[in-house]
Motif scaffolding. Structure first.
Motif, PDB file in Angstrom:
ATOM      1  N   TYR A   1      -4.656 -96.269  -3.903  1.00 47.48           N
ATOM      2  CA  TYR A   1      -5.341 -95.699  -2.756  1.00 47.48           C
ATOM      3  C   TYR A   1      -4.464 -94.300  -2.730  1.00 47.48           C
ATOM      4  O   TYR A   1      -3.245 -94.278  -2.463  1.00 47.48           O
ATOM      5  CB  TYR A   1      -5.494 -96.186  -1.675  1.00 47.48           C
ATOM      6  CG  TYR A   1      -5.843 -94.993  -0.575  1.00 47.48           C
ATOM      7  CD1 TYR A   1      -7.451 -94.443  -0.236  1.00 47.48           C
ATOM      8  CD2 TYR A   1      -5.411 -94.667   0.198  1.00 47.48           C
ATOM      9  CE1 TYR A   1      -7.717 -93.471   0.532  1.00 47.48           C
ATOM     10  CE2 TYR A   1      -5.458 -94.148   1.302  1.00 47.48           C
ATOM     11  CZ  TYR A   1      -6.636 -93.009   1.016  1.00 47.48           C
ATOM     12  OH  TYR A   1      -7.153 -92.192   1.946  1.00 47.48           O
ATOM     13  N   ILE A   2      -4.909 -93.655  -2.898  1.00 44.85           N
ATOM     14  CA  ILE A   2      -4.724 -91.846  -2.593  1.00 44.85           C
ATOM     15  C   ILE A   2      -5.191 -90.801  -2.319  1.00 44.85           C
ATOM     16  O   ILE A   2      -6.571 -91.013  -1.952  1.00 44.85           O
ATOM     17  CB  ILE A   2      -4.839 -91.028  -4.655  1.00 44.85           C
ATOM     18  CG1 ILE A   2      -3.153 -91.908  -5.436  1.00 44.85           C
ATOM     19  CG2 ILE A   2      -3.621 -89.418  -3.930  1.00 44.85           C
ATOM     20  CD1 ILE A   2      -3.783 -91.762  -6.751  1.00 44.85           C
ATOM     21  N   ASP A   3      -5.103 -90.483  -1.380  1.00 41.16           N
ATOM     22  CA  ASP A   3      -5.343 -90.043   0.158  1.00 41.16           C
ATOM     23  C   ASP A   3      -5.358 -88.437   0.548  1.00 41.16           C
ATOM     24  O   ASP A   3      -3.854 -87.830  -0.040  1.00 41.16           O
ATOM     25  CB  ASP A   3      -4.494 -90.271   1.695  1.00 41.16           C
ATOM     26  CG  ASP A   3      -5.039 -89.432   2.740  1.00 41.16           C
ATOM     27  OD1 ASP A   3      -5.925 -88.559   2.712  1.00 41.16           O
ATOM     28  OD2 ASP A   3      -5.175 -89.829   3.618  1.00 41.16           O
ATOM     29  N   THR A   4      -6.141 -87.706  -0.711  1.00 38.61           N
ATOM     30  CA  THR A   4      -5.925 -86.205  -1.115  1.00 38.61           C
ATOM     31  C   THR A   4      -5.452 -85.642  -0.154  1.00 38.61           C
ATOM     32  O   THR A   4      -4.817 -84.474   0.603  1.00 38.61           O
ATOM     33  CB  THR A   4      -7.138 -85.558  -2.098  1.00 38.61           C
ATOM     34  OG1 THR A   4      -7.942 -85.503  -1.461  1.00 38.61           O
ATOM     35  CG2 THR A   4      -6.926 -86.483  -3.123  1.00 38.61           C
TER      36      THR A   4
ATOM     37  N   LYS B   1       5.752 -86.566  -2.104  1.00 39.28           N
ATOM     38  CA  LYS B   1       5.294 -88.094  -2.751  1.00 39.28           C
ATOM     39  C   LYS B   1       5.213 -89.295  -1.601  1.00 39.28           C
ATOM     40  O   LYS B   1       4.660 -88.514  -0.393  1.00 39.28           O
ATOM     41  CB  LYS B   1       6.808 -89.062  -2.106  1.00 39.28           C
ATOM     42  CG  LYS B   1       7.615 -88.025  -3.581  1.00 39.28           C
ATOM     43  CD  LYS B   1       8.974 -89.370  -3.882  1.00 39.28           C
ATOM     44  CE  LYS B   1       9.174 -88.033  -5.071  1.00 39.28           C
ATOM     45  NZ  LYS B   1       9.837 -86.884  -4.811  1.00 39.28           N
ATOM     46  N   LEU B   2       3.621 -89.755  -1.733  1.00 41.73           N
ATOM     47  CA  LEU B   2       3.013 -90.898  -1.006  1.00 41.73           C
ATOM     48  C   LEU B   2       2.929 -91.870  -2.051  1.00 41.73           C
ATOM     49  O   LEU B   2       3.302 -92.164  -3.055  1.00 41.73           O
ATOM     50  CB  LEU B   2       1.320 -90.157  -1.730  1.00 41.73           C
ATOM     51  CG  LEU B   2      -0.008 -88.964  -0.997  1.00 41.73           C
ATOM     52  CD1 LEU B   2       1.429 -87.462  -1.500  1.00 41.73           C
ATOM     53  CD2 LEU B   2      -0.740 -88.880  -1.479  1.00 41.73           C
ATOM     54  N   ASP B   3       2.855 -92.870  -1.430  1.00 44.91           N
ATOM     55  CA  ASP B   3       3.616 -94.525  -1.016  1.00 44.91           C
ATOM     56  C   ASP B   3       2.879 -95.165  -0.379  1.00 44.91           C
ATOM     57  O   ASP B   3       2.851 -95.741   0.694  1.00 44.91           O
ATOM     58  CB  ASP B   3       5.343 -94.424  -0.867  1.00 44.91           C
ATOM     59  CG  ASP B   3       5.828 -95.608  -1.577  1.00 44.91           C
ATOM     60  OD1 ASP B   3       4.334 -96.711  -2.379  1.00 44.91           O
ATOM     61  OD2 ASP B   3       6.576 -96.096  -0.600  1.00 44.91           O
ATOM     62  N   TYR B   4       2.005 -95.871  -1.527  1.00 50.57           N
ATOM     63  CA  TYR B   4       0.801 -96.414  -0.772  1.00 50.57           C
ATOM     64  C   TYR B   4       1.216 -98.157  -1.045  1.00 50.57           C
ATOM     65  O   TYR B   4       0.931 -98.400  -2.172  1.00 50.57           O
ATOM     66  CB  TYR B   4      -0.830 -96.445  -1.772  1.00 50.57           C
ATOM     67  CG  TYR B   4      -1.262 -97.645  -0.867  1.00 50.57           C
ATOM     68  CD1 TYR B   4      -2.301 -97.528   0.052  1.00 50.57           C
ATOM     69  CD2 TYR B   4      -1.865 -98.461  -1.964  1.00 50.57           C
ATOM     70  CE1 TYR B   4      -3.426 -98.846   0.043  1.00 50.57           C
ATOM     71  CE2 TYR B   4      -3.263 -99.441  -1.368  1.00 50.57           C
ATOM     72  CZ  TYR B   4      -3.255 -99.302   0.236  1.00 50.57           C
ATOM     73  OH  TYR B   4      -5.050-100.111   0.077  1.00 50.57           O
ATOM     74  N   ARG B   5       1.418 -98.822  -0.135  1.00 47.05           N
ATOM     75  CA  ARG B   5       1.502-100.681   0.233  1.00 47.05           C
ATOM     76  C   ARG B   5       1.058-101.304   1.371  1.00 47.05           C
ATOM     77  O   ARG B   5       1.063-100.819   2.166  1.00 47.05           O
ATOM     78  CB  ARG B   5       3.004-100.630   0.378  1.00 47.05           C
ATOM     79  CG  ARG B   5       3.755-100.712  -1.228  1.00 47.05           C
ATOM     80  CD  ARG B   5       5.275-100.932  -0.747  1.00 47.05           C
ATOM     81  NE  ARG B   5       5.820 -99.568  -1.758  1.00 47.05           N
ATOM     82  CZ  ARG B   5       7.498 -99.274  -1.525  1.00 47.05           C
ATOM     83  NH1 ARG B   5       8.213-100.651  -1.543  1.00 47.05           N
ATOM     84  NH2 ARG B   5       7.651 -98.238  -2.288  1.00 47.05           N
ATOM     85  N   ASN B   6       0.944-102.260   0.834  1.00 50.30           N
ATOM     86  CA  ASN B   6       0.052-102.933   2.009  1.00 50.30           C
ATOM     87  C   ASN B   6      -0.929-102.927   2.390  1.00 50.30           C
ATOM     88  O   ASN B   6      -0.643-102.577   4.288  1.00 50.30           O
ATOM     89  CB  ASN B   6       0.700-103.673   2.398  1.00 50.30           C
ATOM     90  CG  ASN B   6       2.475-104.574   1.875  1.00 50.30           C
ATOM     91  OD1 ASN B   6       2.265-105.320   0.862  1.00 50.30           O
ATOM     92  ND2 ASN B   6       3.532-104.506   2.776  1.00 50.30           N
ATOM     93  N   GLY B   7      -1.883-101.602   2.296  1.00 50.50           N
ATOM     94  CA  GLY B   7      -2.480-100.556   2.962  1.00 50.50           C
ATOM     95  C   GLY B   7      -2.028 -99.571   4.111  1.00 50.50           C
ATOM     96  O   GLY B   7      -3.022 -99.285   4.985  1.00 50.50           O
TER      97      GLY B   7
ATOM     98  N   VAL C   1      -2.265 -76.790  -7.836  1.00 53.20           N
ATOM     99  CA  VAL C   1      -0.773 -77.331  -7.956  1.00 53.20           C
ATOM    100  C   VAL C   1      -1.384 -79.154  -7.661  1.00 53.20           C
ATOM    101  O   VAL C   1      -0.965 -80.027  -8.224  1.00 53.20           O
ATOM    102  CB  VAL C   1       0.282 -77.543  -6.489  1.00 53.20           C
ATOM    103  CG1 VAL C   1       1.565 -78.115  -6.807  1.00 53.20           C
ATOM    104  CG2 VAL C   1       1.265 -76.395  -7.063  1.00 53.20           C
ATOM    105  N   MET C   2      -1.763 -79.063  -6.676  1.00 51.20           N
ATOM    106  CA  MET C   2      -3.175 -80.636  -5.523  1.00 51.20           C
ATOM    107  C   MET C   2      -3.929 -80.819  -6.882  1.00 51.20           C
ATOM    108  O   MET C   2      -3.290 -82.328  -7.395  1.00 51.20           O
ATOM    109  CB  MET C   2      -3.382 -80.449  -4.481  1.00 51.20           C
ATOM    110  CG  MET C   2      -2.694 -79.622  -3.759  1.00 51.20           C
ATOM    111  SD  MET C   2      -1.474 -80.760  -3.092  1.00 51.20           S
ATOM    112  CE  MET C   2      -0.033 -79.910  -1.793  1.00 51.20           C
TER     113      MET C   2
ATOM    114  N   GLY D   1     -11.494 -87.313  -0.225  1.00 48.15           N
ATOM    115  CA  GLY D   1     -10.836 -85.686  -0.439  1.00 48.15           C
ATOM    116  C   GLY D   1     -12.436 -84.895  -0.020  1.00 48.15           C
ATOM    117  O   GLY D   1     -13.288 -85.937   0.526  1.00 48.15           O
ATOM    118  N   ARG D   2     -12.237 -83.906  -0.768  1.00 47.57           N
ATOM    119  CA  ARG D   2     -14.113 -83.348  -0.648  1.00 47.57           C
ATOM    120  C   ARG D   2     -14.543 -82.892  -1.857  1.00 47.57           C
ATOM    121  O   ARG D   2     -15.205 -82.440  -1.911  1.00 47.57           O
ATOM    122  CB  ARG D   2     -13.136 -81.610   0.291  1.00 47.57           C
ATOM    123  CG  ARG D   2     -12.906 -82.323   1.605  1.00 47.57           C
ATOM    124  CD  ARG D   2     -13.994 -82.224   2.174  1.00 47.57           C
ATOM    125  NE  ARG D   2     -13.462 -82.218   3.558  1.00 47.57           N
ATOM    126  CZ  ARG D   2     -12.266 -83.369   4.425  1.00 47.57           C
ATOM    127  NH1 ARG D   2     -12.154 -84.241   3.767  1.00 47.57           N
ATOM    128  NH2 ARG D   2     -11.974 -83.453   5.952  1.00 47.57           N
TER     129      ARG D   2
END
Ligand code: CDP
Ligand code: CDP
Length: 224
Positions: free
Chosen positions: A31-34, A67-73, A109-110, A127-128
């Motif tokens: 999951y990526i939360d932009t 850094k984005l780290d998605y783990r266990n929800g 960049v994003m 996101g948008r």
């Protein structure tokens, strides 16, 4: 089995991150939360007391060790090793972020980071501008909406639970301002892709929304 790319767009409080996280968990996807990424730039701008000129913000975004780290929800967000997961949710950051998101270099960049993170699939990104700009090739595009009154109420409940004293009317105004800024900006505005499926969550539960998306994924995967 093919691992899908799922794009979820919509305005603040429509339920994107809640629904995206649960969908990712059910499918065992990333999951990526932009929005969190733009919030991190806004947070850093406030932190450094940067004169909010476009050039200063652009430089800050280009050098951000994010850094984005998605783990266990749950997504953990760090900048230069500092955990900012909670710090980026303050009303102060929320007010600044739509301006930050209008700077072309920040979006560049994003965009690159987000496309790299999506990899070859098995991802839910919210996101948008995900269905329109970041992942136009997405297998499933969802556009989540809800009435402004309902979205403001949801955000208000979240903030009150965290101990903030804030008026519901203040949040309605902030969300209306953000909707306007995000929809009317020149670069990658908040817009449904022509092939997006619209889901109004005003009176739809989180579980029912996730089920709709999972059913769409099943259809896609089995070709039904
Ligand atoms: O969670 P909430 O819906 O309040 O907002 P968010 O998803 O955290 O996004 C915060 C802000 O970042 C938005 O209001 C946009 O200004 C910007 N944003 C964007 O421009 N493009 C994205 N893909 C995601 C967020
Ligand atoms: O990411 P976005 O800003 O679109 O919304 P969110 O942060 O996922 O959801 C905002 C709040 O609304 C959360 O507290 C959710 O639990 C709640 N919500 C809800 O009550 N009913 C829905 N159908 C979706 C979200």
């Amino acid at each position: 089995m093919k691992r899908l790319i799922i794009a979820i767009d919509g305005p603040a409080g429509a339920g994107k991150s809640t629904v995206a996280k649960l969908t990712a968990q059910k499918l065992n996807y990333n999951y990526i939360d932009t929005g969190a990424m733009y919030r991190a730039v806004a947070w850093q701008t406030l932190q450094q007391g940067v004169e909010p000129s476009n050039q200063a913000i652009a430089e800050l975004a280009q050098n951000l060790d994010l850094k984005l780290d998605y783990r266990n929800g749950k997504t953990n967000i760090t900048v230069a090793g500092q955990d900012i997961t909670e710090a980026i949710r303050t009303p102060e950051v929320s007010r600044l972020v739509p301006k930050i998101a209008q700077v072309a270099e920040v979006r560049e960049v994003m965009l690159k980071l987000q496309q790299d993170m999506a990899g070859l699939g098995g991802v839910v990104m919210d996101g948008r501008d995900i269905g329109t700009h970041v992942l136009p090739q997405a297998d499933i595009k969802i556009f989540l909406t809800a009435s402004i009154a309902e979205r403001a109420k949801r955000r208000w409940q979240e903030l009150v639970a965290k101990g903030y004293t804030i008026q519901l009317s203040e949040l309605e105004a902030e969300i209306a301002y953000r909707d306007k800024e995000d929809c009317e900006r020149e670069l990658a505005p908040l817009l449904a892709a022509p092939d997006a499926i619209h889901i109004d969550t005003t009176e739809l539960s989180i579980e029912a929304t996730v089920k709709k998306i999972i059913d769409l994924c099943k259809e896609k995967l089995t070709g039904v």
